[in-house]
Design an enzyme around this catalytic site. Structure first.
Site, PDB file in Angstrom:
ATOM      1  N   ASP A 191      34.550  83.572  10.415  1.00 25.34           N
ATOM      2  CA  ASP A 191      34.394  82.215   9.893  1.00 25.34           C
ATOM      3  C   ASP A 191      34.851  81.261  10.990  1.00 25.34           C
ATOM      4  O   ASP A 191      36.053  81.145  11.254  1.00 25.34           O
ATOM      5  CB  ASP A 191      35.222  82.048   8.610  1.00 25.34           C
ATOM      6  CG  ASP A 191      34.996  80.684   7.950  1.00 25.34           C
ATOM      7  OD1 ASP A 191      34.501  79.750   8.626  1.00 25.34           O
ATOM      8  OD2 ASP A 191      35.325  80.537   6.763  1.00 25.34           O
ATOM      9  N   TYR A 210      43.475  81.205   4.476  1.00 22.76           N
ATOM     10  CA  TYR A 210      43.060  80.079   3.649  1.00 22.76           C
ATOM     11  C   TYR A 210      43.030  80.509   2.176  1.00 22.76           C
ATOM     12  O   TYR A 210      42.311  81.457   1.820  1.00 22.76           O
ATOM     13  CB  TYR A 210      41.683  79.637   4.132  1.00 22.76           C
ATOM     14  CG  TYR A 210      40.835  78.819   3.176  1.00 22.76           C
ATOM     15  CD1 TYR A 210      39.535  79.225   2.866  1.00 22.76           C
ATOM     16  CD2 TYR A 210      41.293  77.634   2.612  1.00 22.76           C
ATOM     17  CE1 TYR A 210      38.729  78.476   2.024  1.00 22.76           C
ATOM     18  CE2 TYR A 210      40.494  76.888   1.758  1.00 22.76           C
ATOM     19  CZ  TYR A 210      39.205  77.309   1.457  1.00 22.76           C
ATOM     20  OH  TYR A 210      38.411  76.579   0.621  1.00 22.76           O
ATOM     21  N   LYS A 220      34.390  70.395   8.680  1.00 24.57           N
ATOM     22  CA  LYS A 220      35.608  70.126   9.436  1.00 24.57           C
ATOM     23  C   LYS A 220      35.296  69.424  10.753  1.00 24.57           C
ATOM     24  O   LYS A 220      35.882  68.404  11.080  1.00 24.57           O
ATOM     25  CB  LYS A 220      36.358  71.437   9.722  1.00 24.57           C
ATOM     26  CG  LYS A 220      36.584  72.283   8.490  1.00 24.57           C
ATOM     27  CD  LYS A 220      37.489  71.610   7.474  1.00 24.57           C
ATOM     28  CE  LYS A 220      37.598  72.439   6.217  1.00 24.57           C
ATOM     29  NZ  LYS A 220      38.421  71.804   5.181  1.00 24.57           N
ATOM     30  N   ILE A 223      34.492  77.952  11.209  1.00 24.86           N
ATOM     31  CA  ILE A 223      34.360  76.597  10.682  1.00 24.86           C
ATOM     32  C   ILE A 223      35.125  75.551  11.500  1.00 24.86           C
ATOM     33  O   ILE A 223      34.772  74.382  11.528  1.00 24.86           O
ATOM     34  CB  ILE A 223      34.787  76.560   9.202  1.00 24.86           C
ATOM     35  CG1 ILE A 223      34.374  75.242   8.535  1.00 24.86           C
ATOM     36  CG2 ILE A 223      36.283  76.795   9.063  1.00 24.86           C
ATOM     37  CD1 ILE A 223      34.682  75.201   7.044  1.00 24.86           C
TER      38      ILE A 223
END
Lengths: 469, 531
Positions: free
Chosen positions: B328, B243, B367, B330
Site C-alpha cells: 500500500d 493503520y 493523501k 498511499i
C-alpha cells in the site's frame, strides 16, 4: 505462484456467458448514423439519453455547482476533505425530497435513514452483506435484471431462488408463485432471508399493482423475512397506472413502526431517472436503524464522490428544475416508447403493455422455430448477426418462457430507432416469405445445433462487460 | 464489549451455555494468547460466572479445582453473537421484548472496529473542536492524517483550467462523461495516473495504464484485493504498528484474519526475517492458511519509508512461501525527499519482473493530493488474472466519471504535476521539521521519519506503568487535559506501549504552534512535579 481465492476463480461474476457475443459484436461493428450506417444498433443498453439537454442547460445557468462554489465562494477544500460516510447532508435532503416528489409526495423520507453508495449495484450488494449469511437465499420474481446474479451471489454468496412469473397473467407475482419459491428453497435446504423485487420492473417495464404489493407484505410478514424494493426506475413511470411505492402501501395499511416496517428496504439511484450512471449515485433507504448503521459503515467501501454529491445537491434542491425535469422526462419517455410499440406492431410484433422503464418486453414467441430456449438463442443470434440489432434475450433474465426479448428505446436518437424498426420489419417479412423452406431447414439445423446448445452453461448473463441494466 | 453481570440462576445458565459453546470451539478461534486447558474442563459445571468476557469456572468433578481464567476476545468468536442473541432471548423473555429479525453476522459484528476507545477521541473533538478565533481552548485534532498543506496549488489549477470541472450547453463532453460507467475506467485518467505514479518514483519504475484498476478509495482497493487473494478464514500477515482501518478493510466482510508481524523500537520498527517467520508460524499454529503479506510503504503510523534491503527480504519471504505481497503506497508522494522512497515496483524492475505476479500495489490520491472526499483509489497488479477479476469487482466501487474527468485533466498536465510533487514534498518536510523541533524542545523524541503526514512520538518515559492501560491513561490525559486528539499506539496494534501517532499536515501552522505550546506546558508541569 499463490492461488487466488475461490471468489476470484469462480464464475459468479457472470461474464463468461455465451450472451456476451452480442456485446462483442456490437463493439466490433457499432452503428453510427454517418460513419457506419450498416452497423449493429445497440438496443440492449438501458440508458436514459432523452433528457440531457435539461441537465446541461441547468448547469450552464448554475456554474457554481460544478465549479466547487457556493454563493460565489470556493468550497473546494471543504468538499475535497469531505469523506464522512454519513454523506453530504444537503445532498441527502435533496435526494429524499426528489424521491418523495417522484412518489407524488404521498410518502416522505427521512435523510437519516438513507445511506449513499456508489451506485445501486453497490447498494444491493451491501444490503446482502447486511441481511444475509453466505448460503442464505433470496427470492426474486422472474424475469429479472441479469446483474443481480453478480450483485447478490458473487461476494455475499447469497443464492437466488426464482419466483416464477408467466405471461398468463402478464408476469405478475401471485401468492402461489411466492409459496412455491419458498418451498423450493426449503427443499434445497436454503434459509430464505427475503424477497427482492424491482419496481418498476426490469425487464418488464411495468409498475407493480397494489395487489401485488399487498401480497408481498403479507408474505414477508408471515415468513418473517425482509423485502427489498429496488425502485431505480421509479422516476421513469410515464403513463398510468401511477407508481405505487411499497412505502405508500405500508403507510396506507397503518404498518408504520410495526415489525414488518423494519424489514422493508428501498434501493434507489440516479443512473436511470437522471441518466447519470457514470456518477455512481445510489442509495439504500431502510426503516431499521441497525441496518442503516451497518450499511453506513459498509458504504466506506463505495462512497459517492463529494464533488458529485455537491453538484447533485445543488441540482436537486432546485425544486423548479426537478418539477420540470420529472414532467418533461416522462413525456419524452412516453413518446419514445409509443414509437417503439407502433414500430414493432408494424412488424407484426407485440409487447407487454408497459408504463415505465427504458425498454419494452417484446413478444417474439411466434417467430421461434420451436417453443424452446434453443430456438430463442437461434432467433437472438439471427437478430444480432443478420438484422444487426443487439437486444436482450429473455433467457438471460431467467424468464421461464422462451421467446421474450427486452428492447431498449431511450438510448438512441429517434432516427436510429426508426431504422431499427425498419430492419426488424424487413426481417420479419422475409421470415414469413421463407417460412416454408425455413421449416425444412429448421429440422436439419435443430439436430446439429441441439447437442452443441445443451453444452452451453446456462449461467448468468451480463449485458456487457460492465454493469449496465 | 459483551459482558454479563450475573445475578441468579438464569445467568448461571448463560454462563454454562457460554462455557459449553466455548468448549466446542475450534482451537484457532481462541485468542492467540490463550493456552488451551479445555480438556480438563470436561465435567458438568454447576458453578461458574462470567465477568467482562472472561469465563470463570469451578468444575465440580475435575481432577483439579483450579480456577481457569480464560480470555475470550469478542472478535475472535464470530458466532458468539448468535449465542448472545439466545442469551438475550432469555433476558428478553423476562422483559417481554421481541428479538430483532435476523441481520447477518457481518452486520452485527464489531469488526468494523468503531466501538474501540480510539473513537472516543473523535467524539471529544466533535464536541469541542478547536478554532483559531472562536474556540481557542478546544480540542486540536491531531489524529486525522489529512494533507491540507497544498490546497493552494490545486485551487490555482482549477482557476486556470475551468474545462476540468465545468460543462456548458451543448458541450459534448457532459453526456459522454455522465454515461461513462465502464469499469475499465477513463483511459485518459488511467494514463494520467500511471504517469503520476511514475513521476512520484522519479521515473525509476514504469506503470502500464492497462494494469491500473480504479476503486472508490484505497479502503475499497484493500478490501477488494483481500476478496481476491484470500478465502474466509485465511490470514494476511501485517507488520505492526499498522493503520487501524486495516482491521476493518481486510477482515470485516471478507472473513479474513490478520496475523501481526511484530516490530519494535529496537531496530526502528523495521520488519525482520525472524519476525516474518514467527508470524507465519503463529498463523500455522492456529491452523490459518497464510495468503499474503500486506505492507504500507511509506508506513502509517511510523511516517518512514521501508529500506531497500527490507523490501528485498520481504519479497524473498513471500516468494519462498509462495504467497502474495500487497504494497500500500498511499503515502508515496508524501516523502520529504524524492530519492528516499523505494517502491516495490523498483525492486521488481531491478529483478526484471521475475516472479512479479504475486505483487500488487495500492495507491490513492487521498493523501498525496489531499482529496479524500473524491474517492480515488487504484490497484496496480502484475498479475493478469488479478487485474481482470479486480476490474470486474470494481463494479461495486467505481469512481465517479465526473471526478475521473477532473483528475485526468489535472494529472495529465506535466507542468502542474511536477511542480505539485516538488512543492508538496517541500511543504510537508517543513511541517515535519517544525513539529520535530517543537517536540524536541519539550523533551520528546520521535522515530526518525521521512514521509507521511504524521510523526511517531515516543512518550514511554511518561507512562505510569509500561502497559496498554498505562498508555490509554496517558492518552486520556492528553485528550482531556491537554486537549489534543492523538492516536495511541495500541490502536495501531503496537506491541510496545507509549508510542503515539501525531498528525501535522491537517492544520495551519498557527494551530500547530498552539499544539506544540500545550505539549511544552504538559512536559514542564511533569518536570516540576518530579522536582
Amino acid at each position: 505462484m499463490g492461488l487466488l481465492s475461490r471468489k476470484a476463480t469462480c464464475n459468479s461474476h457472470g461474464q463468461d456467458s455465451p450472451y456476451f457475443l452480442g456485446w462483442q459484436e456490437y463493439e466490433k461493428n457499432p452503428y453510427d448514423e454517418a460513419k457506419n450506417p450498416k452497423g449493429i444498433i445497440q438496443m440492449g443498453l438501458a440508458e436514459n439519453q432523452l433528457s440531457f439537454d435539461l441537465l446541461e442547460s441547468w448547469m450552464a445557468k448554475n456554474p457554481d455547482a460544478a465549479g466547487f462554489k457556493r454563493d460565489g465562494q470556493s468550497i473546494f477544500r471543504e468538499l475535497a476533505l469531505f469523506q464522512d460516510y454519513h454523506g453530504l447532508p444537503a445532498f441527502k435532503k435533496a435526494l429524499v425530497d426528489f424521491m418523495a416528489e417522484i412518489r407524488g409526495n404521498k410518502v416522505t423520507f427521512d435523510p437519516n435513514h438513507m445511506v449513499l453508495t456508489a451506485g445501486a449495484t453497490a447498494a444491493n450488494e451491501t444490503l446482502m452483506f447486511c441481511l444475509a449469511e453466505e448460503g442464505d437465499a433470496l427470492l426474486l420474481p422472474t424475469p429479472y435484471y441479469p446483474g443481480f446474479d453478480r450483485d447478490l451471489k458473487w461476494r455475499p454468496g447469497v443464492e437466488i431462488v426464482p419466483i416464477q412469473c408467466t405471461s398468463f397473467n402478464r408476469f405478475q407475482i401471485t401468492a402461489s408463485a411466492l409459496e412455491e419459491a419458498y418451498q423450493q428453497a426449503q427443499k434445497k435446504n436454503l434459509r430464505v432471508k427475503g424477497v427482492l423485487v424491482t419496481n418498476p420492473s426490469n425487464p418488464l417495464g411495468t409498475t407493480m399493482t397494489r395487489g401485488e404489493l399487498d401480497l408481498l407484505i403479507n408474505f414477508i410478514t408471515a415468513k418473517e423475512i425482509h423485502l427489498i424494493s429496488d425502485e431505480i426506475y421509479s422516476g421513469t413511470v410515464f403513463s398510468s397506472p401511477a407508481f405505487v411505492s411499497i412505502m405508500e402501501v405500508l403507510k396506507d395499511r397503518n404498518l408504520e413502526n410495526t415489525e414488518v416496517w423494519d424489514r422493508v428496504h428501498i434501493v434507489y439511484s440516479l443512473s436511470k431517472d437522471l441518466g447519470l450512471p457514470g456518477f455512481r449515485v445510489g442509495a439504500i433507504y431502510s426503516n431499521d436503524p441497525i441496518v442503516v448503521a451497518a450499511a453506513t459503515k459498509m458504504s466506506s467501501f463505495g462512497l459517492v464522490s463529494s464533488q458529485t454529491q455537491y453538484l447533485l445537491s445543488a441540482m436537486l434542491s432546485d425544486k423548479k428544475f426537478t418539477k420540470e425535469y420529472i414532467s418533461k422526462n416522462h413525456k419524452r419517455l412516453q413518446k419514445r416508447q409509443s414509437k417503439l410499440v407502433s414500430g414493432l406492431e408494424k412488424a407484426g410484433i407485440s409487447c407487454l403493455e408497459s408504463n415505465a422503464g427504458l425498454f419494452c418486453w417484446v413478444d417474439m414467441r411466434h417467430l421461434l422455430s420451436s417453443n424452446t430456449f434453443e430456438a430463442e438463442m437461434e432467433l437472438w443470434k439471427r437478430i444480432v448477426y443478420d438484422v444487426k440489432l443487439n437486444i436482450s434475450p429473455g433467457f438471460s433474465c431467467h424468464c421461464t418462457e422462451p421467446g421474450w426479448f427486452r428492447v431498449c428505446f431511450a438510448n438512441m436518437s429517434e432516427d436510429t430507432q426508426k431504422l431499427a424498426m425498419q430492419r426488424l420489419k424487413s426481417f420479419v417479412d422475409s421470415m414469413t416469405i421463407n417460412s416454408q423452406s425455413h421449416q425444412e431447414l429448421k429440422n436439419a439445423r435443430r439436430k446439429s445445433r441441439t447437442k452443441w446448445v445443451f453444452r452451453l452453461s446456462f449461467q448468468s448473463f451480463h449485458d456487457r462487460e460492465q454493469d449496465e441494466r | 464489549m459483551f459482558s454479563l453481570l450475573c445475578t441468579g440462576v438464569c445467568n448461571l445458565l448463560i454462563a454454562n451455555l457460554l462455557l459449553v459453546e466455548f468448549l466446542h470451539m475450534g482451537t484457532h478461534d481462541l485468542h492467540p494468547h490463550v493456552v488451551d486447558h479445555r480438556q480438563e474442563l470436561k465435567h458438568i459445571l454447576l458453578f461458574g460466572f462470567c465477568y467482562e468476557d472472561v469465563v470463570y469456572s469451578l468444575p465440580l468433578f475435575s481432577h483439579s479445582s483450579i480456577l481457569y481464567p480464560v480470555l475470550v476476545h469478542t472478535q475472535q468468536l464470530p458466532y458468539r453473537k448468535g449465542l448472545t442473541n439466545s442469551a438475550r432471548k432469555i433476558d428478553m423473555a423476562i422483559e417481554n421484548e421481541q428479538p430483532a429479525v435476523g441481520l447477518s453476522k457481518v452486520a452485527v459484528s464489531e469488526t468494523h472496529g468503531e466501538d474501540s476507545p480510539y473513537f472516543a477521541g473523535w467524539k471529544a473533538y466533535d464536541e469541542n473542536p478547536y478554532d483559531e478565533s472562536s474556540n481557542q481552548s478546544g480540542v486540536i485534532q491531531m489524529g486525522l492524517a489529512e494533507n491540507q498543506v497544498s490546497f493552494d496549488l490545486l485551487e490555482k489549477y482549477l482557476e486556470e483550467h475551468s474545462e476540468a470541472s465545468s460543462w456548458g450547453i451543448g458541450a459534448p463532453g457532459f453526456r459522454e462523461n455522465a454515461l461513462f460507467q465502464d469499469y475499465h475506467g477513463l483511459k485518459s485518467f488511467r494514463q494520467a495516473m500511471a504517469n503520476f505514479m511514475e513521476q512520484i518514483r522519479g521515473g525509476r519504475a514504469k506503470f502500464d495504464p492497462d494494469r491500473i484498476v480504479l476503486t472508490a478509495g484505497a479502503t475499497a482497493a484493500n478490501e477488494l484485493l483481500t476478496f481476491i487473494l484470500a478465502d474466509p478464514g485465511d490470514a494476511l500477515l501485517v507488520p505492526t504498528p499498522y493503520y487501524p482501518g486495516l482491521d476493518r478493510d481486510l477482515r470485516w466482510r471478507t472473513g479474513v484474519k490478520i496475523v501481526p508481524i511484530h516490530c519494535d523500537s529496537s531496530n526502528n520498527f523495521q520488519v525482520t526475517p525472524e519476525a516474518l517467520e514467527a508470524a507465519y508460524e503463529c498463523a500455522e499454529s492456529m491452523n490459518l492458511k497464510v495468503r499474503g503479506v500486506l505492507i504500507t510503504n511509506p508506513s502509517n503510523p511510523l511516517g518512514a519509508t521501508i529500506q531497500r534491503s527490507v523490501l528485498e527480504e520481504i519479497l524473498d519471504f513471500v516468494t519462498r512461501k509462495n504467497i502474495h505481497l500487497v504494497s500500500d503506497e498511499i503515502y508515496s508522494g508524501s516523502t520529504f525527499s524524492s530519492s528516499e522512497f523505494i517502491s516495490i515496483a523498483e525492486i521488481l524492475e531491478a529483478h526484471d519482473y521475475k516472479n512479479s505476479e504475486r505483487v500488487h500495489i495500492v495507491y490513492s490520491l487521498s493523501k498525496d493530493l489531499g482529496l479524500p472526499g473524491f474517492r480515488v483509489g487504484t490497484i496496480y497488479s502484475y498479475n493478469d488474472k488479478v487485474v481482470t477479476t479486480a476490474r470486474r469487482m470494481s463494479s461495486f466501487t467505481l469512481i465517479s466519471s465526473q471526478t475521473q474527468h477532473l483528475l485526468a485533466c489535472m494529472l495529465s498536465n506535466k507542468e502542474f504535476t511536477e511542480n505539485y510533487i516538488k512543492t508538496n514534498r517541500e511543504s510537508l518536510r517543513k511541517r515535519y521539521e517544525m513539529i520535530i523541533k517543537g517536540l524536541k524542545n519539550a523533551g520528546i523524541e520521535c522515530l526518525k521519519g521521512n514521509a507521511g503526514l504524521f510523526c511517531w512520538m515516543n512518550l514511554s518515559p511518561l507512562l505510569e506503568e509500561s502497559t496498554r492501560e498505562g498508555e490509554l491513561a496517558l492518552w486520556k490525559v492528553i485528550l482531556n487535559e491537554v486537549r489534543l486528539n492523538i492516536s495511541p499506539g495500541s490502536s495501531c496494534h503496537c506491541s510496545e506501549p507509549g508510542w503515539f501517532r501525531v498528525c501535522f499536515a491537517n492544520m495551519s501552522e498557527q494551530t500547530l504552534e498552539v499544539a506544540l505550546e500545550r505539549i511544552h506546558k504538559l512536559m514542564e508541569q511533569r518536570k516540576s512535579k518530579e522536582t
